[in-house]
Each structure stands twice: as C-alpha cells, then as structure tokens.
Design an enzyme around this catalytic site. Structure first.
Site, PDB file in Angstrom:
ATOM      1  N   HIS A  63       0.189   3.685   3.997  1.00  0.00           N
ATOM      2  CA  HIS A  63       1.471   3.129   4.453  1.00  0.00           C
ATOM      3  C   HIS A  63       1.785   3.722   5.813  1.00  0.00           C
ATOM      4  CE1 HIS A  63       5.772   2.112   4.589  1.00  0.00           C
ATOM      5  NE2 HIS A  63       5.917   3.330   5.094  1.00  0.00           N
TER       6      HIS A  63
ATOM      7  N   TYR B  97      11.022   1.522  -1.201  1.00  0.00           N
ATOM      8  CA  TYR B  97      10.636   0.151  -0.834  1.00  0.00           C
ATOM      9  C   TYR B  97      11.802  -0.830  -0.984  1.00  0.00           C
ATOM     10  CZ  TYR B  97       5.531   0.659  -0.138  1.00  0.00           C
ATOM     11  OH  TYR B  97       4.274   0.940   0.349  1.00  0.00           O
TER      12      TYR B  97
ATOM     13  N   GLU C 276      12.355   7.030   6.697  1.00  0.00           N
ATOM     14  CA  GLU C 276      11.264   7.389   5.781  1.00  0.00           C
ATOM     15  C   GLU C 276      10.910   8.874   5.877  1.00  0.00           C
ATOM     16  OE1 GLU C 276       9.242   2.915   5.789  1.00  0.00           O
ATOM     17  OE2 GLU C 276       8.072   4.605   6.524  1.00  0.00           O
TER      18      GLU C 276
ATOM     19  N   LYS D 210      -1.994   6.442  -0.040  1.00  0.00           N
ATOM     20  CA  LYS D 210      -1.548   5.870  -1.317  1.00  0.00           C
ATOM     21  C   LYS D 210      -2.462   6.302  -2.477  1.00  0.00           C
ATOM     22  CE  LYS D 210       0.665   1.723   0.650  1.00  0.00           C
ATOM     23  NZ  LYS D 210       0.732   0.228   0.549  1.00  0.00           N
TER      24      LYS D 210
ATOM     25  N   ASN E 108      -4.081  -0.819  -0.661  1.00  0.00           N
ATOM     26  CA  ASN E 108      -4.566  -0.862   0.719  1.00  0.00           C
ATOM     27  C   ASN E 108      -4.549   0.518   1.392  1.00  0.00           C
ATOM     28  OD1 ASN E 108      -1.844  -0.637   1.087  1.00  0.00           O
ATOM     29  ND2 ASN E 108      -1.577  -2.609   2.088  1.00  0.00           N
TER      30      ASN E 108
HETATM   31  P1  IDP Z   1       2.703  -3.025   5.284  1.00  0.00           P
HETATM   32  O1  IDP Z   1       2.365  -1.940   4.314  1.00  0.00           O
HETATM   33  O2  IDP Z   1       1.493  -3.487   6.058  1.00  0.00           O
HETATM   34  O3  IDP Z   1       3.866  -2.670   6.176  1.00  0.00           O
HETATM   35  P2  IDP Z   1       4.564  -4.731   3.844  1.00  0.00           P
HETATM   36  O4  IDP Z   1       4.718  -6.198   4.078  1.00  0.00           O
HETATM   37  O5  IDP Z   1       5.634  -3.828   4.329  1.00  0.00           O
HETATM   38  O6  IDP Z   1       3.132  -4.292   4.430  1.00  0.00           O
HETATM   39  O7  IDP Z   1       4.382  -4.550   2.280  1.00  0.00           O
HETATM   40  C1  IDP Z   1       4.452  -3.255   1.701  1.00  0.00           C
HETATM   41  C2  IDP Z   1       3.337  -3.111   0.726  1.00  0.00           C
HETATM   42  O8  IDP Z   1       3.507  -4.053  -0.330  1.00  0.00           O
HETATM   43  C3  IDP Z   1       1.951  -3.418   1.289  1.00  0.00           C
HETATM   44  O9  IDP Z   1       1.341  -2.326   1.942  1.00  0.00           O
HETATM   45  C4  IDP Z   1       1.186  -3.808   0.046  1.00  0.00           C
HETATM   46  O10 IDP Z   1       0.759  -2.641  -0.658  1.00  0.00           O
HETATM   47  C5  IDP Z   1       2.241  -4.510  -0.775  1.00  0.00           C
HETATM   48  N1  IDP Z   1       2.185  -5.961  -0.597  1.00  0.00           N
HETATM   49  C6  IDP Z   1       2.549  -6.659   0.499  1.00  0.00           C
HETATM   50  N2  IDP Z   1       2.382  -7.978   0.330  1.00  0.00           N
HETATM   51  C7  IDP Z   1       1.884  -8.116  -0.926  1.00  0.00           C
HETATM   52  C8  IDP Z   1       1.499  -9.256  -1.713  1.00  0.00           C
HETATM   53  O11 IDP Z   1       1.569 -10.413  -1.289  1.00  0.00           O
HETATM   54  N3  IDP Z   1       1.040  -8.978  -2.975  1.00  0.00           N
HETATM   55  C9  IDP Z   1       0.948  -7.714  -3.464  1.00  0.00           C
HETATM   56  N4  IDP Z   1       1.299  -6.629  -2.763  1.00  0.00           N
HETATM   57  C10 IDP Z   1       1.763  -6.820  -1.510  1.00  0.00           C
HETATM   58 MG    MG Z   2       5.849  -2.293   5.709  1.00  0.00          MG
END
Ligand code: IDP
Ligand code: MG
Length: 136
Positions: A118, A52, A129, A12, A115
């Site tokens: 992905h 997304y 994807e 990312k 984070n």
């Molecule tokens: P993942 O990346 O671990 O699969 P997902 O729940 O699919 O997590 O969420 C996609 C992305 O959305 C996450 O990697 C993160 O960058 C962002 N995200 C998820 N939950 C939150 C939140 O509560 N606040 C802000 N960003 C979030």
């Molecule tokens: Mg996810």
C-alpha cells in the site's frame, strides 16, 4: 525546488507471509527512499475499516478489511523528494496484471487484492495515514 515528502508504505499480509519484507525494503532503499520509522504489527478488522474508510461504499470493502487484518503487516514512513508520487510509481498499478515491469506489484503481487503493498495517494492522506500508525 526541493519537495521533501513523507509517505506511508505498508507491506501487506501476502508479502510478509512470503518473507518478502527485506527484499521490498531494499527496493525502497535502492530507489533513494529513507525509512524513517517502521514497525511490524497485526491490526484488528475494526482498525482496517477505519484505515480504509474512503472505500466504505465499495463492493470489495469488507474483503479488503478482512484481508488487511488477516496477518502481520509492516508499516513504514518513507521519505524522499516527491515521495508520494515516486512510491506510487514504484508500486505500480493496483492490479498486478496491469503493473509495469520493474514495479513492486508486478514483481510480487498475486492478485488485485493481494497486491503486496500500500502507498498513500496524496499529501493529505499521507499525513492522515502516518498519524494513524505512528501517533505515539
Ligand atoms: P491502491 O492500493 O492502488 O491505492 P485503491 O483503489 O486505493 O488502490 O484500493 C485499495 C485496495 O483495495 C487495493 O490495493 C486492493 O488491495 C483493493 N482493491 C481495489 N480494487 C479492488 C477490486 O476491484 N477488487 C478487490 N480488491 C480491490
Ligand atoms: Mg489507494
């Protein structure tokens, strides 16, 4: 039984910007993943919204799509036995604060949104994807 899988990984913007691409790639390689294809690109907000789409109803959807389109990303097709689960394990929890020691997000993640990586969460999403980024 053999279960060779492909999964989509994205480095990312926060990690590309901090020049962590080679370090993160070397973590995948040393954990037995093959990088079958990779490219660096910047996507539009509209493309991020498509990517997304499953998160459309979430309160963080708009910020998430702005963020993913905010700078260059590196997308890769990773291949390994059970690649989808192994990549999720290696990435760690969505929130770096909750990620286990030794995971990519623990090591490099800045916050729940920034984070660093992905990874596809299912076989179905991995296929979609990979198609999204490597259709041609
Ligand atoms: P993942 O990346 O671990 O699969 P997902 O729940 O699919 O997590 O969420 C996609 C992305 O959305 C996450 O990697 C993160 O960058 C962002 N995200 C998820 N939950 C939150 C939140 O509560 N606040 C802000 N960003 C979030
Ligand atoms: Mg996810």
């Amino acid at each position: 039984m053999s279960n060779l899988e492909k999964t989509l990984s994205i480095i990312k913007p926060d990690a590309v910007e901090r020049n962590l691409t080679e370090q993160i790639k070397s973590i995948f390689l040393s954990n037995g993943f093959k990088i079958l294809n990779e490219k660096k690109l910047q996507i539009s907000k509209n493309e991020a919204e498509q990517f997304y789409l499953v998160h459309q109803s979430k309160p963080f959807y708009n910020d998430l799509c702005s963020y993913l389109s905010s700078g260059p990303i590196v997308v890769m097709i990773l291949e390994k036995e059970n690649a989808i689960k192994h990549n999720r394990d290696l990435m760690g929890a969505t929130n770096p604060k909750d990620a286990k020691l030794g995971t990519i997000r623990k090591q490099f993640g800045l916050s729940i949104d920034k984070n660093s990586v992905h990874g596809s969460d299912s076989l179905e999403n991995a296929t979609l994807e990979i198609e999204f980024f490597f259709k041609d």
